[in-house]
Design a protein around this motif. Structure first.
Motif, PDB file in Angstrom:
ATOM      1  N   LEU A 161      -2.824 -20.307  -8.591  1.00 30.90           N
ATOM      2  CA  LEU A 161      -4.013 -19.229  -9.131  1.00 30.90           C
ATOM      3  C   LEU A 161      -3.033 -18.057  -9.747  1.00 30.90           C
ATOM      4  O   LEU A 161      -2.147 -17.757  -8.922  1.00 30.90           O
ATOM      5  N   GLU A 162      -3.075 -17.898 -11.035  1.00 33.61           N
ATOM      6  CA  GLU A 162      -2.326 -16.650 -11.720  1.00 33.61           C
ATOM      7  C   GLU A 162      -3.284 -15.313 -11.694  1.00 33.61           C
ATOM      8  O   GLU A 162      -4.384 -15.594 -12.342  1.00 33.61           O
ATOM      9  N   VAL A 163      -3.100 -14.321 -11.174  1.00 35.81           N
ATOM     10  CA  VAL A 163      -3.975 -13.192 -11.390  1.00 35.81           C
ATOM     11  C   VAL A 163      -3.204 -11.852 -11.943  1.00 35.81           C
ATOM     12  O   VAL A 163      -2.052 -11.750 -11.557  1.00 35.81           O
ATOM     13  N   ARG A 164      -3.842 -11.012 -12.843  1.00 33.29           N
ATOM     14  CA  ARG A 164      -3.307  -9.885 -13.250  1.00 33.29           C
ATOM     15  C   ARG A 164      -4.274  -8.914 -13.160  1.00 33.29           C
ATOM     16  O   ARG A 164      -5.555  -9.088 -13.323  1.00 33.29           O
ATOM     17  N   ALA A 165      -3.843  -7.764 -12.461  1.00 33.56           N
ATOM     18  CA  ALA A 165      -4.340  -6.613 -11.827  1.00 33.56           C
ATOM     19  C   ALA A 165      -3.786  -5.551 -12.374  1.00 33.56           C
ATOM     20  O   ALA A 165      -2.343  -5.611 -12.879  1.00 33.56           O
ATOM     21  N   LYS A 166      -4.212  -4.418 -12.401  1.00 35.86           N
ATOM     22  CA  LYS A 166      -3.733  -3.179 -12.828  1.00 35.86           C
ATOM     23  C   LYS A 166      -3.076  -2.548 -11.611  1.00 35.86           C
ATOM     24  O   LYS A 166      -1.996  -1.883 -11.961  1.00 35.86           O
ATOM     25  N   TYR A 167      -3.410  -2.648 -10.328  1.00 32.83           N
ATOM     26  CA  TYR A 167      -2.685  -2.272  -9.060  1.00 32.83           C
ATOM     27  C   TYR A 167      -3.005  -3.228  -7.991  1.00 32.83           C
ATOM     28  O   TYR A 167      -3.841  -4.292  -8.060  1.00 32.83           O
ATOM     29  N   LEU A 168      -2.124  -3.504  -7.007  1.00 30.29           N
ATOM     30  CA  LEU A 168      -1.928  -4.173  -6.036  1.00 30.29           C
ATOM     31  C   LEU A 168      -1.930  -3.285  -4.735  1.00 30.29           C
ATOM     32  O   LEU A 168      -1.176  -2.659  -4.540  1.00 30.29           O
ATOM     33  N   ILE A 169      -2.751  -3.871  -3.537  1.00 31.89           N
ATOM     34  CA  ILE A 169      -2.598  -3.207  -2.174  1.00 31.89           C
ATOM     35  C   ILE A 169      -2.041  -4.396  -1.453  1.00 31.89           C
ATOM     36  O   ILE A 169      -2.928  -5.229  -0.913  1.00 31.89           O
ATOM     37  N   GLY A 170      -0.911  -3.985  -0.699  1.00 33.06           N
ATOM     38  CA  GLY A 170      -0.515  -5.096   0.323  1.00 33.06           C
ATOM     39  C   GLY A 170      -1.137  -4.611   1.726  1.00 33.06           C
ATOM     40  O   GLY A 170      -0.708  -3.584   2.331  1.00 33.06           O
ATOM     41  N   CYS A 171      -1.865  -5.615   2.298  1.00 31.75           N
ATOM     42  CA  CYS A 171      -2.418  -5.195   3.498  1.00 31.75           C
ATOM     43  C   CYS A 171      -2.313  -6.421   4.428  1.00 31.75           C
ATOM     44  O   CYS A 171      -3.101  -6.699   5.291  1.00 31.75           O
ATOM     45  N   ASP A 172      -1.157  -7.154   4.355  1.00 27.04           N
ATOM     46  CA  ASP A 172      -0.811  -8.452   5.124  1.00 27.04           C
ATOM     47  C   ASP A 172      -0.122  -8.201   6.121  1.00 27.04           C
ATOM     48  O   ASP A 172       0.492  -9.144   6.521  1.00 27.04           O
ATOM     49  N   GLY A 173      -0.137  -7.209   6.630  1.00 24.17           N
ATOM     50  CA  GLY A 173       0.219  -7.220   8.233  1.00 24.17           C
ATOM     51  C   GLY A 173       1.831  -6.903   8.575  1.00 24.17           C
ATOM     52  O   GLY A 173       2.632  -6.671   7.417  1.00 24.17           O
ATOM     53  N   ALA A 174       2.187  -7.020   9.903  1.00 21.67           N
ATOM     54  CA  ALA A 174       3.540  -6.644  10.086  1.00 21.67           C
ATOM     55  C   ALA A 174       4.760  -7.625   9.342  1.00 21.67           C
ATOM     56  O   ALA A 174       5.637  -6.949   9.048  1.00 21.67           O
ATOM     57  N   SER A 175       4.252  -8.817   9.069  1.00 22.29           N
ATOM     58  CA  SER A 175       5.201  -9.801   8.392  1.00 22.29           C
ATOM     59  C   SER A 175       4.977  -9.742   7.026  1.00 22.29           C
ATOM     60  O   SER A 175       5.223 -10.667   6.251  1.00 22.29           O
ATOM     61  N   SER A 176       4.545  -8.618   6.320  1.00 21.36           N
ATOM     62  CA  SER A 176       3.838  -8.644   4.777  1.00 21.36           C
ATOM     63  C   SER A 176       4.758  -9.096   3.861  1.00 21.36           C
ATOM     64  O   SER A 176       5.770  -8.829   3.817  1.00 21.36           O
ATOM     65  N   THR A 177       4.274 -10.137   3.103  1.00 24.65           N
ATOM     66  CA  THR A 177       4.896 -11.025   1.989  1.00 24.65           C
ATOM     67  C   THR A 177       5.063  -9.848   0.905  1.00 24.65           C
ATOM     68  O   THR A 177       6.208  -9.897   0.131  1.00 24.65           O
ATOM     69  N   VAL A 178       3.862  -8.960   0.554  1.00 22.06           N
ATOM     70  CA  VAL A 178       4.368  -7.959  -0.295  1.00 22.06           C
ATOM     71  C   VAL A 178       5.366  -7.282   0.248  1.00 22.06           C
ATOM     72  O   VAL A 178       6.059  -6.844  -1.199  1.00 22.06           O
ATOM     73  N   ARG A 179       5.533  -6.632   1.176  1.00 19.95           N
ATOM     74  CA  ARG A 179       6.454  -5.754   1.305  1.00 19.95           C
ATOM     75  C   ARG A 179       7.965  -6.617   1.076  1.00 19.95           C
ATOM     76  O   ARG A 179       8.762  -6.015   0.632  1.00 19.95           O
ATOM     77  N   GLN A 180       8.059  -7.656   1.495  1.00 23.01           N
ATOM     78  CA  GLN A 180       9.225  -8.539   1.133  1.00 23.01           C
ATOM     79  C   GLN A 180       9.577  -8.848  -0.155  1.00 23.01           C
ATOM     80  O   GLN A 180      10.598  -8.675  -0.797  1.00 23.01           O
ATOM     81  N   GLN A 181       8.456  -9.127  -1.144  1.00 22.99           N
ATOM     82  CA  GLN A 181       8.405  -9.061  -2.524  1.00 22.99           C
ATOM     83  C   GLN A 181       8.991  -7.939  -2.911  1.00 22.99           C
ATOM     84  O   GLN A 181       9.837  -7.798  -4.083  1.00 22.99           O
ATOM     85  N   LEU A 182       8.596  -6.747  -2.647  1.00 20.02           N
ATOM     86  CA  LEU A 182       9.037  -5.481  -3.049  1.00 20.02           C
ATOM     87  C   LEU A 182      10.183  -5.170  -2.626  1.00 20.02           C
ATOM     88  O   LEU A 182      10.731  -4.094  -3.214  1.00 20.02           O
ATOM     89  N   LYS A 183      10.822  -5.832  -1.763  1.00 18.88           N
ATOM     90  CA  LYS A 183      12.414  -5.365  -1.160  1.00 18.88           C
ATOM     91  C   LYS A 183      12.145  -4.259  -0.737  1.00 18.88           C
ATOM     92  O   LYS A 183      13.378  -3.422  -0.693  1.00 18.88           O
ATOM     93  N   CYS A 184      11.183  -3.612   0.203  1.00 18.43           N
ATOM     94  CA  CYS A 184      11.098  -2.343   0.862  1.00 18.43           C
ATOM     95  C   CYS A 184      11.677  -2.818   2.302  1.00 18.43           C
ATOM     96  O   CYS A 184      11.654  -3.337   2.873  1.00 18.43           O
ATOM     97  N   LYS A 185      12.410  -1.545   2.480  1.00 19.58           N
ATOM     98  CA  LYS A 185      13.204  -1.514   3.850  1.00 19.58           C
ATOM     99  C   LYS A 185      12.128  -1.223   4.996  1.00 19.58           C
ATOM    100  O   LYS A 185      11.146  -0.330   4.599  1.00 19.58           O
TER     101      LYS A 185
END
Length: 522
Positions: A161-185
């Protein structure tokens, strides 16, 4: 929606990754503002395990605004007392009571486990005609100047499924995939000790509604009352001789728990047991372009003080109304930068605060053991007889103390008051239609509130520019002893943000005053 066999395309304003307490709170808040959203989670439904169990007064005030606080009170457990045992003897026992009397409508510790928080928020979300895409995980995300594109996978059908949004909120916990995708330390440290947590049913002589904690030279354990007189969350340090074992069950450490607490008890049932390592970590920024991190995805720490879940709820509460204003075109994107500016300092303070408490209670060095054995009882005895100290501790643990004083969105008045812009709205009880209530009962609209103290009418739009009328709910209040005690000696205007923090305080209000303030959002 376009169907390309195994691939679909959806468009929305906000996509939320993760449907734990933080993600569900963000979804509910955005839904209150009428924002279009999609929320996903790899799980099949809400969390069945209790996990986090304490709800602070500040979180209860969010539920109050949403009309849900009565349900929390009905389903939760009021914690009345605290006992500290050392070597099987009660060294300290005192009433927590209503330590926050005069500070909030919820002046006590409230047990309301994570599973119930999630169920409550999920049911509320469905009442607002939204739902969660369960068993759906984030595969990839890309950002552009216009928005965020994410690739998701349905874990049942394996379709994408492909979703296009204006903004994204990563609330996916300590092992956050969002954080990893964003390459955040995600820098910090891991505690040397290992810990255990268990949901149990206990038969013992302890009164209901009481936290019981005990510490020894090498171990620490605590018992937190849950939904009935026999149900307790038990947590503590794992004995070192179990560190290298992968197949630990509660029965393996039951004797250690018994010897640490040192009082007669029978474990009738264990509903859930887990062993884990604790971490203390935080991202450098809560926002990366059009993506935001909240809750455990942004910061993790020890469970001391029951702050974790509540901080995630507050993150969502802070961010949601700002996204709404930007999406509605009533604020510029610069408003979104205040999310990090306001929430990051609290996260950093919280890491230090919880680390100090947890280190003191669980450290196995002889120095810490002697402090706990001799100093801790003395400290708690002082606390037990000092209402002032109790209130100060309550304000800290309840998160009612925290203010956005240095925020660009906090504009101060010249009038001499005991509160200021950036503070949580003052707790004042007033006579409203013959009933004594707190002002928080009047701050429930999904918008700003313009509170006029010393007004003679029941509320109108006088002084609110026509363009801002849809954003602001007027609340006119008569003068009262409660306001006088806080320094309000003449007519005063308080512009309250949608998250019930003070944005503006002024002795007078006209079109220019409000327009000038809202230009801060441009």
């Amino acid at each position: 929606m376009r169907n390309n066999n195994a691939k679909y395309l959806l468009c929305t304003d906000i996509i939320i990754i993760g449907a734990g307490p933080t993600g569900l709170m963000a979804a509910c808040q955005l839904a209150r503002f009428g924002v279009d959203l999609i929320i996903i989670d790899a799980k099949g439904g809400t969390t069945p395990e209790s996990r986090a169990i304490l709800v602070t007064a500040r979180s209860m005030e969010i539920y109050q605004q949403m009309g849900l606080s009565d349900e929390v009170l009905a389903q939760g457990e009021y914690i009345r007392d605290l006992s500290i045992y050392i070597n099987g003897k009660e060294k300290v026992g005192f009433s927590l009571g209503k330590a926050g009397n005069g500070l909030t409508d919820f002046p006590y510790l409230q047990s309301f486990e994570q599973s119930k928080n999630e169920s409550l928020l999920y049911e509320q979300l469905k009442k607002m005609d939204r739902d969660v895409l369960w068993r759906t995980e984030l595969v990839d995300l890309e950002q552009s100047a216009e928005g965020v594109t994410v690739k998701l996978q349905d874990l049942v059908t394996k379709k994408h499924l492909e979703v296009r949004a204006k903004y994204l909120i990563g609330c996916d916990g300590a092992s956050s995939t969002v954080r990893q995708q964003l390459k955040c330390k995600f820098e910090g440290r891991t505690y040397e000790n290992k810990f255990f947590v268990a949901d149990t049913r206990i038969n013992w002589a302890q009164p209901a509604h009481r936290i019981v904690a005990s510490t020894s030279r090498t171990n620490f354990c605590a018992f937190f009352p849950m939904y009935d007189k026999e149900s307790y969350r038990v947590l503590g340090t794992l004995p070192r001789n179990f560190y290298n074992r992968e197949d630990i069950v509660f029965e393996d450490i039951e004797s250690v728990v018994r010897s640490t607490i040192g009082i007669p008890l029978q474990f009738k049932m264990v509903n859930w047991f887990s062993v884990y390592k604790l971490h203390q970590r935080c991202v450098e920024s809560f926002a990366v372009n059009r993506c935001f991190l909240a809750g455990d995805a942004a910061h993790i720490h020890s469970p001391a003080g029951g702050q974790g879940m509540n901080t995630g709820l507050q993150d969502a509460y802070n961010l949601s109304w700002k996204l709404w204003m930007v999406l509605a075109g009533t604020a510029g994107e610069s408003l979104l930068s205040t999310y990090h500016a306001e929430r990051y300092p609290f996260a950093k303070w919280l890491l230090t605060f919880t680390d100090r408490i947890f280190g003191f209670m669980t450290g196995d060095h002889l120095f810490f053991h002697l402090l706990r054995k001799h100093l801790l009882p003395f400290i708690f005895k002082i606390v037990s007889i000092s209402p002032r100290i109790k209130k100060r501790i309550f304000r800290t643990l309840s998160q009612t103390w925290y203010a956005y004083e240095g925020s660009l969105l906090s504009v101060h008045s010249k009038q001499s008051l005991t509160f200021k812009a950036g503070d949580r709205f003052p707790y004042v009880r007033i006579d409203h239609k013959g009933e004594l209530i707190s002002c928080y009962n009047l701050l429930t609209a999904a918008k700003f509130h313009l509170v006029c103290i010393g007004a003679d009418s029941n509320g109108n739009n006088d002084g609110i520019p026509k363009a801002l009328v849809p954003l602001i709910q007027p609340v006119n209040l008569p003068s009262s002893p409660g306001w006088l005690k806080l320094g309000v000696k003449k007519k005063l205007y308080i512009l309250v943000r949608p998250d019930n923090y003070i944005g503006l305080i002024s002795d007078r209000m006209d079109d220019n005053s409000l327009e000038k303030y809202f230009r801060l959002y441009r």
